[in-house]
Design a protein around this motif. Structure first.
Motif, PDB file in Angstrom:
ATOM      1  N   ASN A 185     -11.420   4.205   7.252  1.00  0.00           N
ATOM      2  CA  ASN A 185      -9.994   3.976   7.038  1.00  0.00           C
ATOM      3  C   ASN A 185      -9.323   3.506   8.317  1.00  0.00           C
ATOM      4  O   ASN A 185      -9.773   3.807   9.421  1.00  0.00           O
ATOM      5  CB  ASN A 185      -9.346   5.281   6.557  1.00  0.00           C
ATOM      6  CG  ASN A 185      -8.005   5.053   5.875  1.00  0.00           C
ATOM      7  OD1 ASN A 185      -7.422   3.987   5.989  1.00  0.00           O
ATOM      8  ND2 ASN A 185      -7.530   6.053   5.163  1.00  0.00           N
ATOM      9  N   GLN A 189      -9.280   8.483  10.826  1.00  0.00           N
ATOM     10  CA  GLN A 189      -9.540   9.900  10.604  1.00  0.00           C
ATOM     11  C   GLN A 189     -10.390  10.156   9.373  1.00  0.00           C
ATOM     12  O   GLN A 189     -11.031  11.190   9.270  1.00  0.00           O
ATOM     13  CB  GLN A 189      -8.215  10.664  10.468  1.00  0.00           C
ATOM     14  CG  GLN A 189      -7.347  10.639  11.705  1.00  0.00           C
ATOM     15  CD  GLN A 189      -6.043  11.388  11.501  1.00  0.00           C
ATOM     16  OE1 GLN A 189      -5.873  12.124  10.535  1.00  0.00           O
ATOM     17  NE2 GLN A 189      -5.100  11.211  12.419  1.00  0.00           N
ATOM     18  N   THR A 190     -10.389   9.208   8.445  1.00  0.00           N
ATOM     19  CA  THR A 190     -11.086   9.402   7.177  1.00  0.00           C
ATOM     20  C   THR A 190     -11.964   8.196   6.848  1.00  0.00           C
ATOM     21  O   THR A 190     -11.805   7.117   7.418  1.00  0.00           O
ATOM     22  CB  THR A 190     -10.085   9.625   6.021  1.00  0.00           C
ATOM     23  OG1 THR A 190      -9.171   8.518   5.978  1.00  0.00           O
ATOM     24  CG2 THR A 190      -9.304  10.913   6.223  1.00  0.00           C
ATOM     25  N   LEU A 201     -13.640  10.871  -0.574  1.00  0.00           N
ATOM     26  CA  LEU A 201     -12.888  10.722   0.671  1.00  0.00           C
ATOM     27  C   LEU A 201     -13.260  11.851   1.620  1.00  0.00           C
ATOM     28  O   LEU A 201     -13.181  13.034   1.266  1.00  0.00           O
ATOM     29  CB  LEU A 201     -11.381  10.741   0.380  1.00  0.00           C
ATOM     30  CG  LEU A 201     -10.444  10.657   1.587  1.00  0.00           C
ATOM     31  CD1 LEU A 201     -10.513   9.273   2.221  1.00  0.00           C
ATOM     32  CD2 LEU A 201      -9.002  10.991   1.172  1.00  0.00           C
ATOM     33  N   TRP A 202     -13.665  11.495   2.832  1.00  0.00           N
ATOM     34  CA  TRP A 202     -14.078  12.469   3.842  1.00  0.00           C
ATOM     35  C   TRP A 202     -13.145  12.414   5.037  1.00  0.00           C
ATOM     36  O   TRP A 202     -12.618  11.354   5.379  1.00  0.00           O
ATOM     37  CB  TRP A 202     -15.489  12.159   4.366  1.00  0.00           C
ATOM     38  CG  TRP A 202     -16.588  12.161   3.361  1.00  0.00           C
ATOM     39  CD1 TRP A 202     -16.955  11.144   2.532  1.00  0.00           C
ATOM     40  CD2 TRP A 202     -17.510  13.237   3.095  1.00  0.00           C
ATOM     41  NE1 TRP A 202     -18.043  11.502   1.773  1.00  0.00           N
ATOM     42  CE2 TRP A 202     -18.402  12.787   2.105  1.00  0.00           C
ATOM     43  CE3 TRP A 202     -17.658  14.524   3.628  1.00  0.00           C
ATOM     44  CZ2 TRP A 202     -19.438  13.581   1.624  1.00  0.00           C
ATOM     45  CZ3 TRP A 202     -18.681  15.325   3.138  1.00  0.00           C
ATOM     46  CH2 TRP A 202     -19.565  14.846   2.144  1.00  0.00           C
ATOM     47  N   ASN A 203     -13.002  13.559   5.719  1.00  0.00           N
ATOM     48  CA  ASN A 203     -12.422  13.588   7.052  1.00  0.00           C
ATOM     49  C   ASN A 203     -13.570  13.568   8.050  1.00  0.00           C
ATOM     50  O   ASN A 203     -14.564  14.259   7.872  1.00  0.00           O
ATOM     51  CB  ASN A 203     -11.575  14.853   7.243  1.00  0.00           C
ATOM     52  CG  ASN A 203     -10.795  14.835   8.546  1.00  0.00           C
ATOM     53  OD1 ASN A 203     -11.363  14.838   9.638  1.00  0.00           O
ATOM     54  ND2 ASN A 203      -9.478  14.823   8.438  1.00  0.00           N
ATOM     55  N   SER A 210     -15.493  17.256   0.671  1.00  0.00           N
ATOM     56  CA  SER A 210     -14.866  15.945   0.521  1.00  0.00           C
ATOM     57  C   SER A 210     -13.993  15.971  -0.717  1.00  0.00           C
ATOM     58  O   SER A 210     -14.103  16.878  -1.549  1.00  0.00           O
ATOM     59  CB  SER A 210     -15.924  14.839   0.407  1.00  0.00           C
ATOM     60  OG  SER A 210     -16.706  15.028  -0.758  1.00  0.00           O
ATOM     61  N   CYS A 238      -3.473   2.429   5.116  1.00  0.00           N
ATOM     62  CA  CYS A 238      -4.457   3.514   5.041  1.00  0.00           C
ATOM     63  C   CYS A 238      -4.499   4.189   3.679  1.00  0.00           C
ATOM     64  O   CYS A 238      -5.427   4.948   3.395  1.00  0.00           O
ATOM     65  CB  CYS A 238      -4.183   4.544   6.136  1.00  0.00           C
ATOM     66  SG  CYS A 238      -2.576   5.349   6.007  1.00  0.00           S
TER      67      CYS A 238
END
Length: 446
Positions: A185, A189-190, A201-203, A210, A238
């Motif tokens: 992204n 951060q993601t 979606l992951w950090n 997730s 984003c």
């Protein structure tokens, strides 16, 4: 069109040895290739789970032409073969995708993924080592405290430069089906990882959970009509991402609207012409790659025969369509029988979004100039890989009398294919993966 010359006198094969294209193993086949955001580094992944990073040579006054050459910087084993005992399935080590994170400090970071697991790798340099410990000797063995009679101040001593690759995060256990794409992204951060039916979606800091943001799995799998083939974040927004499907459609989603983005905000699909419908229509309409332009205004998609450019403000049809190898339309039956019709070709923009590049068979790759509407077919092969030699355009003859510089469509080698390509973000330097060989070309230098 730009005239590309063979800039590097090498054919790279991980791990950095030159190998004849007739004696490679399955593990040596390059499965992904990617420049970082500055173009100073180029990473390749192969079916053996290895990642090879090449670094660009710095310009010197004595050899100015060497600026642009890429040499091996680091080689490491990213993934190992695994076995899922619950499902009795072998998980291949093959690297499906590599994505670089923008550089924040002296180290480099990249994401690599196989079918099930995404890893965050840190690549850093070390040219000093600490010496003069009190509690251990120079070999690292613990010293008897009773023998220590004085205290020393440890010092850093120079050493030969060493490039280290360390796995900083491992993102696993989130995909039931095979991961086909990952995308970082713009918020840095993601990132998202995508399989056939879901987008997660992951950090980057959190590995144990997730968020599932797209799930197209039906309650009854017999009702399944399409799968997700690729997904990518918008380069500036984003909250926006797009994913493509095996039915030839693209969905644009906004994460601000809902936690689960099953309802898209825009739907891009070109109506099928009933006159051209055939048994193979659904197969060749499947999108194998989707890419946002650098300015974020356009989407580019690649299906089996064409590359299409979509304006995000117009959903009903593409604004540009480029025929990649339309001469294969009459050979779809034989391509279906040898499974080539299921090949997944990637596509890529140049740094200014003015030229499009994608691969084809016989180690051909195609370039389309969006401004002049001119196109060219070039070949990546050992025969034309002399240093600084200019690549000559190739033409395919469909029927009738064949000219001297043309190749017959019946003579094309379908085992030689350019599936993976990448373009330097700021310069006319391209990298093309052909089986186990990596070719790097650059714009003609005077």
């Amino acid at each position: 069109m730009k005239c590309f010359s063979r800039y590097l006198p090498y054919l790279f094969r991980p791990p950095s040895t030159i190998l004849s294209s007739t004696c490679h193993t399955e593990a040596d086949i390059i499965s992904t290739v990617e420049f970082n955001s500055t173009g100073e580094l180029l990473a390749t992944g192969d079916k053996g789970g290895r990642v090879v990073v090449f670094q660009r040579e710095q310009e010197s006054k004595s050899q100015p032409h060497r600026r642009g050459e890429y040499n091996v910087y680091s080689t490491f084993q990213s993934h190992e073969p695994e076995f899922d005992y619950l499902k009795s399935l072998e998980i291949e080590e093959k690297i499906n995708k590599i994505k670089w994170l923008p550089q924040q400090n002296a180290a480099y970071f990249l994401l690599s993924t196989n079918d099930k697991t995404v890893k965050l790798w840190k690549i850093s340099e070390r040219d000093k080592r600490p010496e003069g410990y009190n509690l251990k000797d120079e070999d690292g063995r613990i010293r008897d405290p009773s023998t220590i009679t004085s205290l020393r101040v440890p010092v850093l001593q120079p050493m030969d430069l060493m490039v280290e690759a360390t796995a900083r995060r491992i993102f696993s256990n989130a995909h039931t089906y095979h991961i086909n794409s990952i995308s970082v992204n713009s918020d840095l951060q993601t990132f998202i990882s995508t399989d056939d039916l879901r987008v997660n979606l992951w950090n980057l800091e959190i590995t144990d959970r997730s968020f599932n943001i797209v799930d197209i799995k039906p309650a009854n799998m017999e009702e399944l009509t399409e799968v997700i083939t690729s997904a990518e974040f918008h380069p500036q927004q984003c909250h926006t991402f797009a994913y493509s499907s095996s039915k030839g459609s693209i969905r644009l989603c906004d994460m601000r609207l809902a936690a689960l983005c099953d309802k898209h905000c825009k739907y891009f699909e070109e109506p099928e012409d009933p006159a051209t419908r055939s048994f193979f229509s659904e197969i060749i309409s499947s999108i194998s790659d989707v890419k946002f332009s650098h300015n974020g205004r356009y989407l580019m998609t690649r299906d089996y025969l064409t590359v299409k450019v979509w304006d995000l403000q117009m959903e009903n049809k593409p604004v540009e369509t480029y025929q990649v190898h339309d001469y294969l339309r009459g050979k779809l039956c034989s391509l279906y029988e040898n499974d080539c019709i299921f090949d997944k070709f990637e596509c890529v923009w140049n740094g200014s979004d003015s030229v499009i590049m994608t691969g084809s068979y016989n180690n051909f790759f195609r370039m389309f100039d969006r401004n002049t509407k001119r196109d060219v077919t070039l070949e990546a092969s050992r025969e034309n890989s002399k240093p600084r030699a200019i690549l000559k355009p190739r033409k395919v003859c469909v029927g009738g009398k064949r000219r001297k510089d043309e190749i017959s469509v019946d003579s094309l080698d379908f085992s030689k294919k350019i599936l993976h390509t990448t373009w330097h973000p700021h310069e006319n330097i391209i990298a093309v993966a052909a089986t186990n060989n990596l070719y790097i070309f650059q714009d003609k230098v005077n």
